[in-house]
Structure formats: structure tokens, C-alpha cells
Design a protein around this motif. Structure first.
Motif, PDB file in Angstrom:
ATOM      1  N   ASN A  69      82.913 -68.959 131.189  1.00  0.00           N
ATOM      2  CA  ASN A  69      82.081 -69.255 130.035  1.00  0.00           C
ATOM      3  C   ASN A  69      81.877 -70.761 129.861  1.00  0.00           C
ATOM      4  O   ASN A  69      82.644 -71.575 130.368  1.00  0.00           O
ATOM      5  CB  ASN A  69      82.686 -68.671 128.764  1.00  0.00           C
ATOM      6  CG  ASN A  69      82.536 -67.171 128.696  1.00  0.00           C
ATOM      7  OD1 ASN A  69      81.628 -66.602 129.285  1.00  0.00           O
ATOM      8  ND2 ASN A  69      83.433 -66.507 127.987  1.00  0.00           N
ATOM      9  N   ARG A  84      78.060 -66.765 116.273  1.00  0.00           N
ATOM     10  CA  ARG A  84      78.622 -66.770 117.621  1.00  0.00           C
ATOM     11  C   ARG A  84      79.873 -67.652 117.696  1.00  0.00           C
ATOM     12  O   ARG A  84      80.869 -67.279 118.321  1.00  0.00           O
ATOM     13  CB  ARG A  84      77.574 -67.284 118.608  1.00  0.00           C
ATOM     14  CG  ARG A  84      78.062 -67.384 120.062  1.00  0.00           C
ATOM     15  CD  ARG A  84      78.175 -66.024 120.682  1.00  0.00           C
ATOM     16  NE  ARG A  84      78.625 -66.067 122.064  1.00  0.00           N
ATOM     17  CZ  ARG A  84      78.565 -65.038 122.892  1.00  0.00           C
ATOM     18  NH1 ARG A  84      78.060 -63.897 122.469  1.00  0.00           N
ATOM     19  NH2 ARG A  84      78.997 -65.118 124.117  1.00  0.00           N
ATOM     20  N   GLN A  86      81.892 -68.420 115.264  1.00  0.00           N
ATOM     21  CA  GLN A  86      82.975 -67.815 114.501  1.00  0.00           C
ATOM     22  C   GLN A  86      83.643 -66.684 115.276  1.00  0.00           C
ATOM     23  O   GLN A  86      84.870 -66.504 115.208  1.00  0.00           O
ATOM     24  CB  GLN A  86      82.443 -67.283 113.161  1.00  0.00           C
ATOM     25  CG  GLN A  86      81.814 -68.338 112.276  1.00  0.00           C
ATOM     26  CD  GLN A  86      82.747 -69.499 111.985  1.00  0.00           C
ATOM     27  OE1 GLN A  86      83.923 -69.306 111.733  1.00  0.00           O
ATOM     28  NE2 GLN A  86      82.222 -70.711 112.034  1.00  0.00           N
ATOM     29  N   LYS A  87      82.867 -65.931 116.035  1.00  0.00           N
ATOM     30  CA  LYS A  87      83.412 -64.776 116.748  1.00  0.00           C
ATOM     31  C   LYS A  87      83.952 -65.122 118.123  1.00  0.00           C
ATOM     32  O   LYS A  87      84.951 -64.564 118.567  1.00  0.00           O
ATOM     33  CB  LYS A  87      82.333 -63.691 116.883  1.00  0.00           C
ATOM     34  CG  LYS A  87      81.966 -63.004 115.577  1.00  0.00           C
ATOM     35  CD  LYS A  87      80.975 -61.890 115.823  1.00  0.00           C
ATOM     36  CE  LYS A  87      80.695 -61.108 114.539  1.00  0.00           C
ATOM     37  NZ  LYS A  87      79.727 -60.004 114.760  1.00  0.00           N
ATOM     38  N   LYS A  88      83.291 -66.036 118.812  1.00  0.00           N
ATOM     39  CA  LYS A  88      83.628 -66.331 120.207  1.00  0.00           C
ATOM     40  C   LYS A  88      84.049 -67.781 120.426  1.00  0.00           C
ATOM     41  O   LYS A  88      84.173 -68.214 121.572  1.00  0.00           O
ATOM     42  CB  LYS A  88      82.428 -66.021 121.105  1.00  0.00           C
ATOM     43  CG  LYS A  88      81.958 -64.568 121.061  1.00  0.00           C
ATOM     44  CD  LYS A  88      82.950 -63.642 121.744  1.00  0.00           C
ATOM     45  CE  LYS A  88      82.414 -62.215 121.806  1.00  0.00           C
ATOM     46  NZ  LYS A  88      83.365 -61.304 122.487  1.00  0.00           N
ATOM     47  N   LYS A  89      84.238 -68.543 119.344  1.00  0.00           N
ATOM     48  CA  LYS A  89      84.635 -69.955 119.433  1.00  0.00           C
ATOM     49  C   LYS A  89      83.628 -70.793 120.219  1.00  0.00           C
ATOM     50  O   LYS A  89      83.977 -71.828 120.774  1.00  0.00           O
ATOM     51  CB  LYS A  89      86.029 -70.075 120.057  1.00  0.00           C
ATOM     52  CG  LYS A  89      87.116 -69.337 119.287  1.00  0.00           C
ATOM     53  CD  LYS A  89      88.461 -69.505 119.944  1.00  0.00           C
ATOM     54  CE  LYS A  89      89.545 -68.748 119.195  1.00  0.00           C
ATOM     55  NZ  LYS A  89      90.872 -68.881 119.836  1.00  0.00           N
ATOM     56  N   ALA A  91      81.873 -69.847 122.937  1.00  0.00           N
ATOM     57  CA  ALA A  91      81.711 -69.509 124.358  1.00  0.00           C
ATOM     58  C   ALA A  91      80.382 -68.794 124.592  1.00  0.00           C
ATOM     59  O   ALA A  91      80.033 -67.858 123.870  1.00  0.00           O
ATOM     60  CB  ALA A  91      82.865 -68.631 124.817  1.00  0.00           C
ATOM     61  N   VAL A  92      79.637 -69.237 125.583  1.00  0.00           N
ATOM     62  CA  VAL A  92      78.403 -68.575 125.992  1.00  0.00           C
ATOM     63  C   VAL A  92      78.467 -68.325 127.491  1.00  0.00           C
ATOM     64  O   VAL A  92      79.148 -69.031 128.235  1.00  0.00           O
ATOM     65  CB  VAL A  92      77.144 -69.392 125.634  1.00  0.00           C
ATOM     66  CG1 VAL A  92      76.966 -69.474 124.125  1.00  0.00           C
ATOM     67  CG2 VAL A  92      77.225 -70.799 126.220  1.00  0.00           C
ATOM     68  N   TYR A  93      77.725 -67.314 127.953  1.00  0.00           N
ATOM     69  CA  TYR A  93      77.847 -66.889 129.341  1.00  0.00           C
ATOM     70  C   TYR A  93      76.561 -67.026 130.139  1.00  0.00           C
ATOM     71  O   TYR A  93      76.547 -66.812 131.342  1.00  0.00           O
ATOM     72  CB  TYR A  93      78.317 -65.436 129.399  1.00  0.00           C
ATOM     73  CG  TYR A  93      77.439 -64.506 128.584  1.00  0.00           C
ATOM     74  CD1 TYR A  93      77.758 -64.245 127.237  1.00  0.00           C
ATOM     75  CD2 TYR A  93      76.305 -63.904 129.121  1.00  0.00           C
ATOM     76  CE1 TYR A  93      76.961 -63.422 126.473  1.00  0.00           C
ATOM     77  CE2 TYR A  93      75.507 -63.079 128.355  1.00  0.00           C
ATOM     78  CZ  TYR A  93      75.841 -62.835 127.033  1.00  0.00           C
ATOM     79  OH  TYR A  93      75.035 -62.021 126.279  1.00  0.00           O
ATOM     80  N   SER A  97      71.746 -67.175 126.326  1.00  0.00           N
ATOM     81  CA  SER A  97      72.589 -67.166 125.121  1.00  0.00           C
ATOM     82  C   SER A  97      72.888 -68.591 124.653  1.00  0.00           C
ATOM     83  O   SER A  97      72.974 -68.849 123.453  1.00  0.00           O
ATOM     84  CB  SER A  97      73.894 -66.402 125.384  1.00  0.00           C
ATOM     85  OG  SER A  97      74.640 -66.997 126.413  1.00  0.00           O
ATOM     86  N   PHE A 125      84.180 -73.759 128.892  1.00  0.00           N
ATOM     87  CA  PHE A 125      84.805 -73.303 127.656  1.00  0.00           C
ATOM     88  C   PHE A 125      86.322 -73.282 127.832  1.00  0.00           C
ATOM     89  O   PHE A 125      86.843 -72.878 128.874  1.00  0.00           O
ATOM     90  CB  PHE A 125      84.322 -71.899 127.293  1.00  0.00           C
ATOM     91  CG  PHE A 125      85.059 -71.295 126.127  1.00  0.00           C
ATOM     92  CD1 PHE A 125      84.776 -71.692 124.838  1.00  0.00           C
ATOM     93  CD2 PHE A 125      86.062 -70.360 126.344  1.00  0.00           C
ATOM     94  CE1 PHE A 125      85.470 -71.153 123.758  1.00  0.00           C
ATOM     95  CE2 PHE A 125      86.765 -69.814 125.276  1.00  0.00           C
ATOM     96  CZ  PHE A 125      86.458 -70.212 123.982  1.00  0.00           C
ATOM     97  N   ASN A 127      89.863 -72.152 125.607  1.00  0.00           N
ATOM     98  CA  ASN A 127      90.424 -71.525 124.415  1.00  0.00           C
ATOM     99  C   ASN A 127      91.491 -72.458 123.842  1.00  0.00           C
ATOM    100  O   ASN A 127      92.615 -72.518 124.332  1.00  0.00           O
ATOM    101  CB  ASN A 127      91.022 -70.162 124.755  1.00  0.00           C
ATOM    102  CG  ASN A 127      91.282 -69.326 123.516  1.00  0.00           C
ATOM    103  OD1 ASN A 127      90.889 -69.704 122.409  1.00  0.00           O
ATOM    104  ND2 ASN A 127      91.930 -68.204 123.694  1.00  0.00           N
TER     105      ASN A 127
END
Length: 244
Positions: A69, A84, A86-89, A91-93, A97, A125, A127
Motif C-alpha cells: 500500500n 478513508r 479514519q478507517k485505513k490510516k 493506505a491506498v492500493y 483510490s 504506507f 502502520n
């Protein structure tokens, strides 16, 4: 650069601080793409879809070189105000997106209106462990204060490693300030599990930058603040009587 605040834009400071930053690629936006970001939802309906198609095409090659990501931002801000994020910090793929969520950010729209957006910034990305993210306050070329970034709770690890983190940040700042055109600024960093310091962002000294645990910019003790962290929760013992 027209003024020192221009240096705070990621594409400007990155060449000076790349050794301490996340590996980052930059995709320059065409004027019509910047105009699209600055437009309201209603105004975008009258802009050709070819604008978005061109940006998506421009993102394909640099994003293909990032394994896994990707985290996207613009020169001065990230789409932290989107669902996005808030839910995935964040991250885009895919390029589709990445562009979609940049367009959904009101922060980025306002920055575009003000002429502060020229590039899309791409990095792998990661975490992030919230206990290891900090805001540094650098004044007169020296680290004078450091705040826990996420004010959500007390992190016990900071009781054990707080001094170590402070000393590592102090050393990093002393190594880089000679190379920078600013004496007073704010820096957001992440300290990895291997204790490597990675710069996330630079911000202006004073408002609108949030002073976090320092509470206010109007203070006289900048030279003696040090590391500020959330206090552990208070424990109450003994006979406690509560009435309503």
C-alpha cells in the motif's frame, strides 16, 4: 523559494532531509488537475473527466514501484479528514483510490484554493505505532520541547524510554539544523522499533500549528520544557463514597 514558509512544503524540504525521511516520490500536477482539486463538488461536474484520467495515468508508474500500500499527500497536507484515513490510516492500493481520496479531502481543497498544492507526494504506507510519534519544537536552531503526538491516552513505554527518545531527537536536530533556512519551526517525527528517526512533516512555528501538550504558544519557558507526555490515569484508593 519565495519565503521561509515555502521551505515547509514537502517537495522543498525533502532534498535537504531525505536521509531522515520516508522514501518519497513526487508527481507534479498539471494546472487543470490543481483547479479540479480546488473546485467544489458542483463545479467538478463541469470539468472534463479526462483531467482525472490523466492524473491517474501519471500516478501509475511511481505507485507501481512502491511494494504494498501507498500513503499519499500533497505539498502541505494529507487527507486526514477523509473517511478513508479514519478507517485505513490513509493506505491506498491503486492510482484510482489515491486520486479519489485526495479529491474527497476538504483540507486539500482549501490548500489548492490557496495555491499551496503543486505535487502529489507518494511514500510506502507504514502502520505507525502511535506511542512513537512526536512533535518537535525547534527554536533558535535547538530542540526546546517535544510532545507526544497522539493525545489519546498514557503510553507506559514513554515512562521507560522517554529520555532515550528525547536524546535521540536532540541529536538528530543538532545534525540537521545547519542545513536549513529556518531557526524556528515544528517537526513531526516517527521513531521506529529500530530507533530510527523518520521525519513525517515540517510545520510553521506558532498558529495554526497545534502545540499539543504545550497547550499554548504564548509562554516564557521554551528553553526548559523538554519532553511532555500524557500522565498515567489517576488511581483512587481507600474508602470512596460517591453520591448522585
Amino acid at each position: 523559494m519565495n519565503n521561509n514558509h515555502d521551505f515547509l512544503r514537502i517537495p522543498n524540504w525533502y532534498p535537504y532531509l531525505a536521509a531522515y525521511a520516508f522514501p518519497t516520490s513526487f508527481v507534479r500536477l498539471r494546472p487543470e488537475a490543481i483547479a479540479f482539486l480546488a473546485a467544489s463538488d458542483e463545479e467538478r461536474k463541469n470539468i472534463s473527466r479526462s483531467v482525472s484520467k490523466q492524473v491517474i495515468s501519471d500516478l501509475k508508474v511511481p505507485m507501481s514501484r512502491i511494494h504494498g500500500n501507498c500513503f499519499t499527500s500533497t505539498d502541505v497536507c494529507s487527507p486526514t479528514d477523509t473517511e478513508r484515513f479514519q478507517k485505513k490510516k490513509g493506505a491506498v492500493y491503486s492510482p484510482e483510490s489515491a486520486w479519489k481520496f485526495l479529491c474527497q479531502s476538504e483540507k486539500i481543497r482549501r490548500a489548492s484554493v490557496c495555491g499551496n498544492v503543486e505535487f502529489i507526494c507518494l511514500r510506502p504506507f507504514r502502520n505507525i505505532n502511535k506511542a512513537r510519534e512526536f512533535r518537535l519544537f525547534i527554536r533558535n536552531g535547538k530542540l526546546c520541547a517535544m510532545s507526544q503526538y497522539w493525545l489519546i491516552r498514557h503510553f507506559p513505554v514513554l515512562d521507560k524510554k522517554g529520555l532515550f527518545f528525547w536524546q535521540a531527537a536532540e541529536k538528530m536536530v543538532s545534525n540537521i539544523v545547519w542545513n536549513l533556512p529556518l531557526d524556528d519551526f515544528v517537526m513531526d517525527i516517527y521513531i521506529t522499533s529500530d530507533n530510527e528517526i523518520l521525519i513525517i512533516d515540517l510545520n510553521p512555528w506558532d498558529s495554526p500549528t497545534d502545540p499539543l501538550l504545550l497547550r499554548s504558544w504564548d509562554r516564557n519557558d521554551w528553553d526548559s520544557i523538554g519532553l511532555q507526555v500524557m500522565a498515567p490515569p489517576t488511581r483512587i484508593s481507600g474508602n470512596v463514597h460517591v453520591s448522585f
